[in-house]
Design a protein around this motif. Structure first.
Motif, PDB file in Angstrom:
ATOM      1  N   ASP A 177      29.891 -51.948  74.640  1.00 44.21           N
ATOM      2  CA  ASP A 177      31.036 -52.495  73.908  1.00 44.21           C
ATOM      3  C   ASP A 177      32.267 -51.681  74.287  1.00 44.21           C
ATOM      4  N   THR A 212      25.241 -57.738  76.055  1.00 47.51           N
ATOM      5  CA  THR A 212      24.272 -58.110  75.025  1.00 47.51           C
ATOM      6  C   THR A 212      24.669 -59.374  74.271  1.00 47.51           C
ATOM      7  N   THR A 213      25.956 -59.674  74.240  1.00 52.70           N
ATOM      8  CA  THR A 213      26.455 -60.870  73.560  1.00 52.70           C
ATOM      9  C   THR A 213      27.657 -61.407  74.329  1.00 52.70           C
ATOM     10  N   TYR A 215      30.366 -62.025  72.872  1.00 55.12           N
ATOM     11  CA  TYR A 215      31.479 -61.235  72.311  1.00 55.12           C
ATOM     12  C   TYR A 215      31.660 -59.946  73.103  1.00 55.12           C
ATOM     13  N   VAL A 236      24.720 -62.303  80.263  1.00 55.47           N
ATOM     14  CA  VAL A 236      24.668 -62.120  78.816  1.00 55.47           C
ATOM     15  C   VAL A 236      23.214 -62.320  78.390  1.00 55.47           C
ATOM     16  N   ALA A 238      20.501 -61.120  75.192  1.00 57.26           N
ATOM     17  CA  ALA A 238      20.220 -60.394  73.957  1.00 57.26           C
ATOM     18  C   ALA A 238      19.190 -59.299  74.209  1.00 57.26           C
ATOM     19  N   PHE A 351      26.511 -55.776  69.412  1.00 55.02           N
ATOM     20  CA  PHE A 351      25.333 -56.637  69.321  1.00 55.02           C
ATOM     21  C   PHE A 351      24.847 -56.737  67.876  1.00 55.02           C
ATOM     22  N   ALA A 372      29.816 -60.461  66.500  1.00 55.06           N
ATOM     23  CA  ALA A 372      28.481 -60.209  67.043  1.00 55.06           C
ATOM     24  C   ALA A 372      27.393 -60.715  66.112  1.00 55.06           C
ATOM     25  N   GLU A 375      26.959 -64.442  66.187  1.00 56.35           N
ATOM     26  CA  GLU A 375      26.302 -64.896  67.412  1.00 56.35           C
ATOM     27  C   GLU A 375      24.786 -64.798  67.334  1.00 56.35           C
ATOM     28  N   ILE A 376      24.260 -63.818  66.604  1.00 56.68           N
ATOM     29  CA  ILE A 376      22.807 -63.608  66.557  1.00 56.68           C
ATOM     30  C   ILE A 376      22.189 -64.017  65.226  1.00 56.68           C
TER      31      ILE A 376
END
Length: 445
Positions: A177, A212-213, A215, A236, A238, A351, A372, A375-376
């Motif tokens: 990040d 990881t995302t 974002y 990208v 996860a 993430f 983040a 998104e998950i």
């Protein structure tokens, strides 16, 4: 011939400095274990040393990884390790019968002193017998891939100068990040400069990036663009569920029927433990001894003593708020599996691994409404503003007490094996494309 991966081991080599693996440590270990599945692996481990950046063969790397697993008690059930078992049983007893514990402030979780860290590093060097190694510039094979997912060392430019002499190497990096650059008020002094150099290193050397995302991709790319690298090829993907989490069979029977919530993170301003401590103070004022329990799992980081001062000032709060560090992954998984809910009020994440882990395990989640997490999140994830104390209190009170909870079936897509396959397929494809371009320059026409 198989393309050689030169895997950066810096994060794993420093494992003895920590009581237990953090989320990215588990990912780093999973990748290393996949790449160095046995001593016949053709791949190389890369380490910065006092005599320069060195390359190590698979037998040497495998010995180091085995030692790291023993240090963290990650190769056997957590309760088979005496220190981890003691930490784990203590926290279980605190939750089950807080009134039975001595009527005195419970000390904060034990942390490694400088002397113990040095001793643990010396033991690692002795146990692994790491030799001098070979200079990376001369001994990493033609067309190899240098892979760095731990991001340690990116703030030290000299560690990457060898890549300037090896244009045949494909450099694949993960930047987790750019939080220190976007939220400087939430990080410790010096982190802005440190992270700025990390971005410079990635912009200068990376051929492709791992995120990881979406974002994380978008925010990292915004900063890479300031160094004229706005469109690096990127994956990208996860992060995976740790194998230890996937192997955990069920929640803890002795905590069945106990209302406890878990927050998993380093204690620091960005993680917003302040909100939870305010909410728990209100719950205790209103419910007294019937208030639920909060388990803070994580080491003390920047400004943690200020954040947790309230536990010493209010003994009633200490009876319901429990702090533990150094749990092995399987102990953490069983604790998370039986929780009424996983809480994550963090102000910002790249993430949000604890939220992802709780989702896969079927543990209800109450989390901050940030990019983040959106998104998950699952459909049943409760997302709340980071400063909505009333909303968090209502959601915590409304969460039903967990019944005995077996681990659900784990989808293959979230396993370490699937993650390693996807990531390695991506970097090998990028290396093949770069090699083709490199060869075309060397042999035009």
């Amino acid at each position: 011939m198989e393309r050689v991966i030169a895997f950066d081991l810096a994060r794993l080599f420093l494992a003895p400095l920590f009581l237990a693996p953090r989320g990215i440590d588990r990912v780093d270990m999973a990748l290393a274990g996949h790449i160095f599945a046995d001593e016949s692996s053709p791949h190389l481990g890369i380490l910065p040393t006092f005599w320069g950046l060195r390359a190590y063969r698979a037998p040497e790397v495998v010995r180091m990884l085995r030692h790291v697993q023993q240090v963290w008690a990650e190769s056997t059930p957590g309760e088979s390790d005496t220190a981890n078992a003691a930490r784990f049983r203590r926290i279980v007893e605190e939750i089950r019968a807080p009134g039975a514990l001595p009527d005195r402030p419970i000390p904060p979780p034990r942390h490694l002193t400088l002397g113990r860290k040095v001793a643990r590093m010396i033991r690692e060097l002795h146990a692994t017998g790491m030799p001098l190694g070979k200079a990376v510039r001369d001994h990493v094979p033609q067309g190899s891939v240098y892979l760095n997912v731990g991001q340690l060392g990116l703030a030290v430019p000299m560690f990457f100068r060898w890549l300037e002499d090896r244009p045949d190497i494909t450099c694949a990096m993960m930047l987790h990040d750019v939080i220190p650059l976007e939220y400087p008020d939430l990080v410790r002094p010096g982190q802005v400069e440190h992270h700025t150099q990390m971005v410079r290193t990635a912009a200068r050397h990376a051929d492709c990036m791992i995120f990881t995302t979406a974002y994380a991709r978008d925010t990292v790319n915004t900063w890479l663009a300031q160094h004229d690298r706005p469109h690096l090829p990127g994956l990208v993907r996860a992060l995976p569920l740790s194998a230890a989490f996937a192997a955990t069979a069920q929640s803890l029977p002795e905590l069945t029927g106990t209302r406890y919530f878990v927050v998993v993170s380093t204690v620091e301003p960005r993680k917003n433990h302040d909100l939870l401590l305010r909410v728990w103070g209100r719950l205790i004022d209103r419910l007294g001894k019937d208030a639920p329990h909060l388990v803070i799992v994580g080491s003390r980081g920047f400004d943690a003593d200020r954040i947790l001062t309230v536990l010493d000032e209010r003994p009633q709060l200490r009876a319901h708020v429990h702090e533990v560090a150094g749990l092995s992954s399987d102990a953490l998984a069983s604790l998370m599996l039986g929780a009424t809910a996983l809480l994550s009020p963090t102000w910002v994440e790249g993430f949000g691994l604890p939220v992802f882990e709780a989702n896969v395990l079927g543990t209800p989640t109450i989390a901050s409404n940030i990019a983040a997490h959106r998104e998950i999140a699952r459909a049943d994830t409760t997302l709340l503003a980071c400063d909505d104390d009333d909303g968090w209190e209502r959601a915590i009170c409304a969460a039903p007490t967990a019944r005995p909870r077996p681990r659900p079936a784990i989808p293959h897509a979230v396993t370490e094996a699937a993650y390693c396959r996807d990531l390695l397929d991506f970097i090998i494809d990028r290396a093949a494309a770069k090699s083709a371009r490199h060869n075309a320059v060397l042999m035009p026409g």
